[in-house]
Motif scaffolding. Structure first.
Motif, short mmCIF file in Angstrom:
data_model
loop_
_atom_site.label_atom_id
_atom_site.label_comp_id
_atom_site.label_asym_id
_atom_site.label_seq_id
_atom_site.Cartn_x
_atom_site.Cartn_y
_atom_site.Cartn_z
N ASN A 8 -9.49 6.97 3.46
CA ASN A 8 -9.01 5.61 3.12
C ASN A 8 -10.05 4.74 2.45
O ASN A 8 -9.81 3.55 2.24
CB ASN A 8 -8.64 4.84 4.40
N GLY A 9 -11.24 5.27 2.19
CA GLY A 9 -12.34 4.38 1.81
C GLY A 9 -12.61 4.31 0.33
O GLY A 9 -11.83 4.79 -0.51
N GLY A 10 -13.76 3.71 0.01
CA GLY A 10 -14.19 3.58 -1.38
C GLY A 10 -14.49 4.95 -1.99
O GLY A 10 -14.21 5.19 -3.16
N ARG A 11 -15.08 5.80 -1.18
CA ARG A 11 -15.37 7.16 -1.66
C ARG A 11 -14.08 7.86 -2.08
O ARG A 11 -14.01 8.50 -3.13
CB ARG A 11 -16.05 7.92 -0.51
N GLU A 12 -13.04 7.71 -1.26
CA GLU A 12 -11.79 8.40 -1.57
C GLU A 12 -11.10 7.79 -2.78
O GLU A 12 -10.47 8.49 -3.58
CB GLU A 12 -10.85 8.38 -0.36
N HIS A 13 -11.22 6.47 -2.94
CA HIS A 13 -10.67 5.85 -4.15
C HIS A 13 -11.39 6.40 -5.38
O HIS A 13 -10.77 6.72 -6.40
CB HIS A 13 -10.79 4.32 -4.06
N ALA A 14 -12.72 6.54 -5.26
CA ALA A 14 -13.49 7.08 -6.40
C ALA A 14 -13.11 8.54 -6.68
O ALA A 14 -12.97 8.93 -7.84
CB ALA A 14 -14.98 6.95 -6.12
N ILE A 15 -12.92 9.32 -5.64
CA ILE A 15 -12.50 10.72 -5.84
C ILE A 15 -11.14 10.75 -6.54
O ILE A 15 -10.93 11.46 -7.52
CB ILE A 15 -12.43 11.50 -4.49
N GLY A 33 -4.97 6.33 2.09
CA GLY A 33 -5.16 5.48 0.91
C GLY A 33 -5.30 4.02 1.27
O GLY A 33 -5.36 3.65 2.44
N ASN A 34 -5.40 3.18 0.24
CA ASN A 34 -5.57 1.73 0.42
C ASN A 34 -4.93 1.00 -0.76
O ASN A 34 -4.27 1.64 -1.59
CB ASN A 34 -7.06 1.41 0.58
N ALA A 35 -5.19 -0.30 -0.86
CA ALA A 35 -4.53 -1.09 -1.91
C ALA A 35 -5.02 -0.71 -3.31
O ALA A 35 -4.41 -1.10 -4.31
CB ALA A 35 -4.76 -2.58 -1.67
N GLY A 36 -6.10 0.04 -3.38
CA GLY A 36 -6.60 0.50 -4.68
C GLY A 36 -6.03 1.85 -5.06
O GLY A 36 -5.57 2.07 -6.18
N HIS A 361 -11.53 0.29 -3.98
CA HIS A 361 -11.16 -0.36 -2.72
C HIS A 361 -11.58 0.49 -1.53
O HIS A 361 -11.60 1.72 -1.61
CB HIS A 361 -9.64 -0.55 -2.66
N ALA A 362 -11.86 -0.19 -0.42
CA ALA A 362 -12.14 0.53 0.83
C ALA A 362 -11.16 -0.01 1.88
O ALA A 362 -10.00 0.40 1.90
CB ALA A 362 -13.59 0.37 1.21
N GLY A 363 -11.61 -0.98 2.70
CA GLY A 363 -10.72 -1.52 3.73
C GLY A 363 -9.80 -2.59 3.16
O GLY A 363 -10.02 -3.79 3.40
N THR A 364 -8.79 -2.18 2.42
CA THR A 364 -7.81 -3.13 1.89
C THR A 364 -6.40 -2.60 2.11
O THR A 364 -6.19 -1.39 2.21
CB THR A 364 -7.96 -3.36 0.37
N GLU A 365 -5.45 -3.53 2.18
CA GLU A 365 -4.04 -3.11 2.17
C GLU A 365 -3.22 -4.13 1.40
O GLU A 365 -3.64 -5.29 1.25
CB GLU A 365 -3.51 -2.93 3.59
N LEU A 366 -2.06 -3.69 0.95
CA LEU A 366 -1.16 -4.59 0.23
C LEU A 366 -0.14 -5.12 1.21
O LEU A 366 0.49 -4.36 1.93
CB LEU A 366 -0.41 -3.80 -0.86
N ASP A 369 2.61 -8.16 -1.76
CA ASP A 369 1.91 -8.26 -3.05
C ASP A 369 0.54 -8.92 -2.98
O ASP A 369 -0.06 -9.23 -4.01
CB ASP A 369 2.77 -9.02 -4.08
N LYS A 370 0.07 -9.16 -1.79
CA LYS A 370 -1.28 -9.72 -1.66
C LYS A 370 -2.23 -8.62 -1.19
O LYS A 370 -1.83 -7.76 -0.40
CB LYS A 370 -1.29 -10.86 -0.65
N VAL A 371 -3.48 -8.70 -1.66
CA VAL A 371 -4.47 -7.73 -1.19
C VAL A 371 -5.22 -8.35 -0.01
O VAL A 371 -5.81 -9.42 -0.12
CB VAL A 371 -5.45 -7.33 -2.32
N ILE A 372 -5.15 -7.64 1.12
CA ILE A 372 -5.66 -8.17 2.38
C ILE A 372 -6.78 -7.26 2.90
O ILE A 372 -6.71 -6.05 2.72
CB ILE A 372 -4.51 -8.19 3.44
N THR A 373 -7.78 -7.84 3.55
CA THR A 373 -8.86 -7.02 4.11
C THR A 373 -8.38 -6.29 5.37
O THR A 373 -7.59 -6.81 6.14
CB THR A 373 -10.09 -7.89 4.50
#
Ligand code: AMP
Ligand code: GLY
Length: 426
Positions: A8-15, A33-36, A361-366, A369-373
């Motif tokens: 769910n993190g930044g690393r996984e978004h980058a992958i 996954g996350n909002a990204g 993104h790392a710790g984010t969710e939608l 329609d808002k991006v929340i920590t």
């Protein structure tokens, strides 16, 4: 191909970002996954630790290739769950994951195969650890044996602090089972480096070098975290040092794994201290680093998925590297790393100039329609530059646009390399 990224993190978004550029991909999934990641991959609503459910999902969906980000599912045996269903997964098996899952195991392994590391002793009784520590020099490093998301290492400058740390870990159990056994080790001085390779049996391919800033506050002060920022390349790893890292560490690890009858296929991360007595291993991780993966993957050119699949199959591969510099700055929640606050709306993401800048993104969710920590490390703002200085300027300019309540970040990511580079003649 149908590809699944676990985490769910930044690393996984980058992958997922890197993999999504491959023409081989038909469908890309991210669990959870996350909002990204949601913008480039379908979210699978299964927690990365529910390894059986994930394997069942992959089987049913006909996933051709799975890449795992975090250590916890690897240590829990995700590779075996997938492999017993005939599924291809790029992550080491449970036995191999002990290199990260138990610091005591990793230290014994290093000792046995003459891999340079700090002098150490392992304890599972608090009183014995306390008696021992009296005669050990200061500062002393105390590490929880088990997984602690980068928060299980304590550098104690006084005996009182060391005794308190032993009590916290072994008696009070502040890190649960992870701290019931501890490693006490010698404090090493030098520059740190993250050296990550792709490993398959006796074949390995090094990824671009990087350096992480693990402390929470500017000037490398404050508590250890999972990582507050990173950049690539790491100028401290020159050709000579890289040669010794390969010969004294990577090649000995491969030999040791073979002698132990452990088959390793996946990323292997070596956390190093470059001391004046040569490189010494601080830790092994059985995965890509987070945040190191972000600047590192940004420097890999071409079809990374194809390279991974070919490498998985035992083929020879070579990676083409972008000579530019990359940097990643983590924006974290108030309270991180101890008790991060969730649920804050993030503003300004749309204002960030996209040229040479990317946000993972790392710790984010939608939510509506808002991006929340949601979590400690929230966003990874990253940039490319012809020099590290240029990348750093771009990244901090981008960050000026972003805000959420309690947002904390370091303002000096890259300073060690910049100080060093300013002293080296062109
Ligand atoms: P580890 O999770 O073992 O890599 O430790 C986290 C961080 O603690 C490292 O990145 C170093 O900054 C620091 N550290 C760990 N072990 C030592 C050591 N023996 N000497 C000095 N610093 C250390
Ligand atoms: N950034 C250090 C780690 O991923 O463990």
């Amino acid at each position: 191909m149908k590809v699944l990224v676990v985490g769910n993190g930044g690393r996984e978004h980058a992958i997922a970002w890197k993999v999504s550029q491959s023409p081989l991909v038909k469908e890309l999934y991210c669990a959870k996954g996350n909002a990204g990641t949601i913008k480039i991959a379908k979210s699978v609503p299964t927690d990365p630790l529910r390894i059986e459910e994930l394997a069942e999902f992959a089987k049913k969906e006909g996933i051709d290739f799975t890449i795992v980000g975090p250590e916890a599912p690897i240590v829990a045996g995700i590779t075996e769950e997938f492999e017993k269903r005939g599924l291809r997964i790029f992550a080491p098996n449970q036995k191999a994951s002990m290199l990260e899952g138990s610091k005591a195991f990793a230290k014994d392994f290093m000792q046995k195969y003459s891999i340079p590391t700090a002098e150490f002793h392992v304890f599972d009784e608090a009183q014995k650890a306390k008696n021992f520590i009296r005669d050990f020099g200061l500062p002393v490093v105390i590490k929880a044996d088990g997984l602690a998301s980068g928060k299980g290492v304590f550098i104690c400058k006084s005996y009182e602090e060391a005794l308190r740390t032993i009590d916290d870990l072994m008696i009070k159990g502040v890190l649960g089972e992870a701290g019931k056994k501890i490693v006490i080790e010698e404090f090493l001085e030098g520059e740190e480096a993250s050296y990550i390779v792709m490993l398959n049996g006796d074949k390995y391919v090094p990824l671009p070098t990087s350096q992480d800033h693990k402390r929470l506050l500017d000037g490398d002060k404050g508590p250890n975290t999972g990582g507050m920022g990173a950049y690539s390349p790491n100028p401290f790893v020159d050709e000579q040092r890289e040669k010794s890292i390969r010969e004294l560490i990577i090649e000995r690890v491969i030999k040791g794994l073979k002698e132990e009858g452990i088959y390793y296929r996946g990323f292997l991360y070596v956390g190093l201290m470059l001391t004046d007595r040569g490189p010494k291993v601080l830790e092994f991780n059985v995965r890509l680093g987070d945040p190191e993966a972000q600047p590192l993957l940004m420097r890999i050119r071409g079809d990374f998925l194809k390279a991974l699949v070919d490498f998985y199959e035992g083929k020879h591969i070579s990676l083409d590297t972008d000579p530019r510099h990359t940097i990643c700055v983590v924006l974290a929640s108030k309270g991180y790393p101890q008790k991060p606050e969730d649920g804050k709306e993030i503003f300004g993401l749309e204002k960030v100039e996209k040229e040479d800048v990317i946000i993972f993104h790392a710790g984010t969710e939608l939510k509506n329609d808002k991006v929340i920590t949601k979590g400690g490390r929230v966003l990874n703002v990253c940039a490319w530059g012809n020099t590290l200085k240029e990348a750093q300027e771009k990244v901090y300019r981008a960050i000026e646009n972003i805000r959420f309540e309690g947002m904390q970040f370091r303002r000096d990511i890259g300073y060690r390399a910049l100080n060093f580079l300013s002293k080296v003649p062109d």
